[in-house]
Write a protein that holds these residues in place. Structure first.
Motif, PDB file in Angstrom:
ATOM      1  N   ARG A   1       7.375   5.707  11.792  1.00  0.00           N
ATOM      2  CA  ARG A   1       6.626   5.910  11.388  1.00  0.00           C
ATOM      3  C   ARG A   1       6.190   6.453   9.524  1.00  0.00           C
ATOM      4  NH1 ARG A   1       9.220  11.679  13.492  1.00  0.00           N
ATOM      5  NH2 ARG A   1      11.179  10.053  14.022  1.00  0.00           N
TER       6      ARG A   1
ATOM      7  N   GLY B   1       1.209   8.022   4.054  1.00  0.00           N
ATOM      8  CA  GLY B   1      -0.349   8.092   3.940  1.00  0.00           C
ATOM      9  C   GLY B   1      -0.359   9.743   3.138  1.00  0.00           C
TER      10      GLY B   1
ATOM     11  N   PRO C   1      -4.943   7.905   4.271  1.00  0.00           N
ATOM     12  CA  PRO C   1      -3.995   8.735   5.857  1.00  0.00           C
ATOM     13  C   PRO C   1      -3.855   8.136   6.336  1.00  0.00           C
ATOM     14  CG  PRO C   1      -4.782  10.414   3.938  1.00  0.00           C
ATOM     15  CD  PRO C   1      -6.128   9.659   3.263  1.00  0.00           C
ATOM     16  N   PHE C   2      -5.595   7.741   6.926  1.00  0.00           N
ATOM     17  CA  PHE C   2      -5.161   7.091   8.578  1.00  0.00           C
ATOM     18  C   PHE C   2      -4.676   5.745   8.335  1.00  0.00           C
ATOM     19  CE2 PHE C   2      -8.285  10.466   8.181  1.00  0.00           C
ATOM     20  CZ  PHE C   2      -8.442  11.430   9.363  1.00  0.00           C
TER      21      PHE C   2
ATOM     22  N   THR D   1      -1.003   5.493   9.000  1.00  0.00           N
ATOM     23  CA  THR D   1      -1.016   5.807  11.129  1.00  0.00           C
ATOM     24  C   THR D   1      -1.426   4.173  10.917  1.00  0.00           C
ATOM     25  OG1 THR D   1      -1.407   7.632  10.812  1.00  0.00           O
ATOM     26  CG2 THR D   1      -1.694   7.364  12.597  1.00  0.00           C
TER      27      THR D   1
ATOM     28  N   ASP E   1       1.375   1.906  11.640  1.00  0.00           N
ATOM     29  CA  ASP E   1       2.491   2.244  12.144  1.00  0.00           C
ATOM     30  C   ASP E   1       3.049   1.418  13.676  1.00  0.00           C
ATOM     31  OD1 ASP E   1       3.727   3.365   9.937  1.00  0.00           O
ATOM     32  OD2 ASP E   1       3.615   5.380  10.878  1.00  0.00           O
TER      33      ASP E   1
ATOM     34  N   GLN F   1      -1.834  11.736  15.088  1.00  0.00           N
ATOM     35  CA  GLN F   1      -0.416  11.512  14.572  1.00  0.00           C
ATOM     36  C   GLN F   1      -0.510  12.013  13.484  1.00  0.00           C
ATOM     37  OE1 GLN F   1       0.301   7.297  15.990  1.00  0.00           O
ATOM     38  NE2 GLN F   1       1.547   7.975  17.789  1.00  0.00           N
ATOM     39  N   THR F   2      -1.855  11.548  12.493  1.00  0.00           N
ATOM     40  CA  THR F   2      -2.134  12.228  11.232  1.00  0.00           C
ATOM     41  C   THR F   2      -1.234  13.495  10.842  1.00  0.00           C
ATOM     42  OG1 THR F   2      -3.857   9.974  10.872  1.00  0.00           O
ATOM     43  CG2 THR F   2      -3.576  11.645   9.220  1.00  0.00           C
TER      44      THR F   2
ATOM     45  N   LEU G   1      -4.739   8.772  15.872  1.00  0.00           N
ATOM     46  CA  LEU G   1      -4.937   7.935  14.739  1.00  0.00           C
ATOM     47  C   LEU G   1      -4.127   9.260  13.972  1.00  0.00           C
ATOM     48  CD1 LEU G   1      -6.575   5.171  14.099  1.00  0.00           C
ATOM     49  CD2 LEU G   1      -4.451   5.438  13.988  1.00  0.00           C
TER      50      LEU G   1
ATOM     51  N   ASN H   1       0.386   0.802   1.259  1.00  0.00           N
ATOM     52  CA  ASN H   1       1.254   1.414   1.881  1.00  0.00           C
ATOM     53  C   ASN H   1       2.522   0.722   2.918  1.00  0.00           C
ATOM     54  OD1 ASN H   1       2.967   3.055   3.467  1.00  0.00           O
ATOM     55  ND2 ASN H   1       0.845   4.036   3.532  1.00  0.00           N
TER      56      ASN H   1
ATOM     57  N   ARG I   1       2.241   6.762   8.574  1.00  0.00           N
ATOM     58  CA  ARG I   1       2.058   7.695   8.603  1.00  0.00           C
ATOM     59  C   ARG I   1       1.678   8.409   7.641  1.00  0.00           C
ATOM     60  NH1 ARG I   1       3.316   8.501  14.475  1.00  0.00           N
ATOM     61  NH2 ARG I   1       3.661   5.670  14.203  1.00  0.00           N
TER      62      ARG I   1
ATOM     63  N   ALA J   1       1.840  13.951  11.127  1.00  0.00           N
ATOM     64  CA  ALA J   1       3.097  13.146   9.945  1.00  0.00           C
ATOM     65  C   ALA J   1       2.535  14.019   8.048  1.00  0.00           C
ATOM     66  CB  ALA J   1       2.196  11.519   9.018  1.00  0.00           C
TER      67      ALA J   1
END
Length: 437
Positions: free
Chosen positions: A351, A357, A69-70, A73, A76, A217-218, A214, A128, A354, A221
């Protein structure tokens, strides 16, 4: 009923940028297939302790939940094409270091686990990135067709070639499969290096990136994904499909040996049947989607699964079990193509990393839970029970999918040029078309 937007697929050839990406993805798939197999076998030669050997496999899976997940992010905020080849270079460097450890006779379980963790951590970002850049090189072609080709190339090299090539090289010398994987990632980096799409879209954000940014924003998301009705539905559906499949695959070897009464060699062939089914599904996906629409393909893919898993639970015939595994491979492949396209079409480009992710966090988080549930179910009720568990789960998913994933709801999702790009982080783009059918 409105016609799905995928009814007409352009016949023009893909451009050079797409084929460089396809070749790089296929070559890196061979590298991944060889190194994943060779690492697991190497662990068994270093230690006979099941717990220590399993640590290598666990280390290879943890990054999908802890790092994925990170890293999504992070991409992006970076030039995605540049980061794509940097990821390949990084994997080549890690493997080169591991080869030097082999030469120096310094390989331990800790070294194997650390290598598996580092490579999988980089892979979470590379995978990703490879999904994020597809719209940049697909041109006027359908994303379904582009994704089908890319997934097919990777499946063939990773699943069909990875294990046998890795076996032959490892039997000759332990360092050979890792040397080959190093070369594969280096070649992949060279192929991607310098690719610049005509659209010029790199989705880079030059602002300063901090751990706090990070993290926030994660989290945003995850909220965005949850608030998007269509992507939330697709994410949960795909996650439960993975849960069901892993519930069966977690005990598949015991099922083959003690229910089907086949040898380890035949079990290996059954696993190959899954890959063949996946290849068939990826090959057929563009035509099926063009003819039936994305919604109906998802419905049919899910609707077949409960019946085939029930069949797997009641049979003792290896050939019938092979049919079950083949259909499972086909269903997963078709769902992968459609859901990948939907993410590329609906997630704002700036985006994508993220939110993709966050999507993969759900998918990869449910997969090991499925394996655990399958093992506990088999221990309590027998080796046939996980098939019935999978059938019940997917029957429920299918009933929910019939109204929620219809052509009317999915059919008019834009392919690429009309992708949303300016929505607020907490306000998902509304799916086009009416809900339900």
């Amino acid at each position: 009923m409105a016609e799905p937007s995928t009814a007409t697929v352009p016949k023009r050839r893909f451009g050079a940028g797409f084929w460089r990406l396809w070749t790089a993805t296929s070559i890196s798939g061979l590298g991944d297939g060889v190194r994943i197999f060779a690492l697991s076998v190497y662990a068994a030669t270093v230690s006979s302790d099941p717990v220590e050997v399993s640590m290598v496999a666990v280390a290879g899976q943890l990054p999908w939940v802890l790092v994925g997940p990170f890293s999504g992010t992070l991409i992006d905020h970076l030039d995605r094409w540049r980061m794509l080849w940097i990821c390949d270079v990084a994997r080549a460097v890690v493997l080169a270091g591991f080869v030097s450890a082999i030469v120096g006779d310094r390989v331990t379980i800790t070294v194997l686990a650390a290598t598996a963790f580092l490579l999988s951590s980089i892979e979470t970002m590379a995978d990703n990135l490879s999904q994020a850049v597809v719209p940049d090189v697909a041109g006027s072609h359908s994303l379904d067709s582009a994704n089908s080709k890319l997934l097919t190339g990777r499946l063939v090299t990773m699943e069909f070639l990875g294990a046998p090539v890795g076996t032959a090289l490892f039997a000759t010398a332990h360092l050979l499969p890792f040397g080959l994987a190093t070369v594969c990632f280096a070649l992949s980096a060279l192929l991607v290096f310098g690719v610049r799409p005509a659209s010029g879209r790199t989705a880079a954000d030059e602002g300063r990136v901090t751990l706090r940014l990070l993290g926030s924003q994660t989290g945003e998301a995850v909220v965005w994904l949850w608030r998007h009705p269509l992507l939330r539905t697709v994410c949960v559906m795909a996650g439960l499909l993975n849960f069901a499949v892993l519930a069966v695959m977690g005990v598949a070897v015991l099922y083959a040996l003690h229910v089907l009464h086949v040898s380890e060699t035949v079990y290996g062939l059954l696993l190959l049947v899954i890959a063949v089914g996946g290849l068939a599904g990826l090959t057929l996906a563009p035509k099926l989607i063009a003819g039936l629409g994305r919604g109906r393909v998802l419905q049919l893919s899910l609707g077949i699964c409960p019946f085939v898993f029930v069949l797997g639970g009641i049979t003792s015939q290896p050939l019938i079990a092979a049919v079950v595994f083949a259909f499972a491979g086909i269903s997963v492949a078709l769902v992968n193509v459609v859901t990948t396209t939907l993410r590329q079409a609906l997630i704002p480009p700036d985006r994508f990393g993220r939110i993709n992710g966050a999507y993969r966090l759900v998918i990869n988080g449910l997969s090991p839970l499925g394996g655990l549930a399958g093992g506990l179910t088999a221990d309590r009720f027998g080796l046939r029970a996980p098939f019935f568990l999978a059938a019940v789960v997917l029957a429920g998913v299918t009933c929910a999918a019939l109204p929620l994933l219809s052509n009317r709801r999915i059919g008019h999702v834009p392919d690429q040029d009309a992708r949303p790009g300016h929505e607020d982080a907490g306000s998902p783009a509304a799916p086009t078309g009416k809900d339900g059918e």
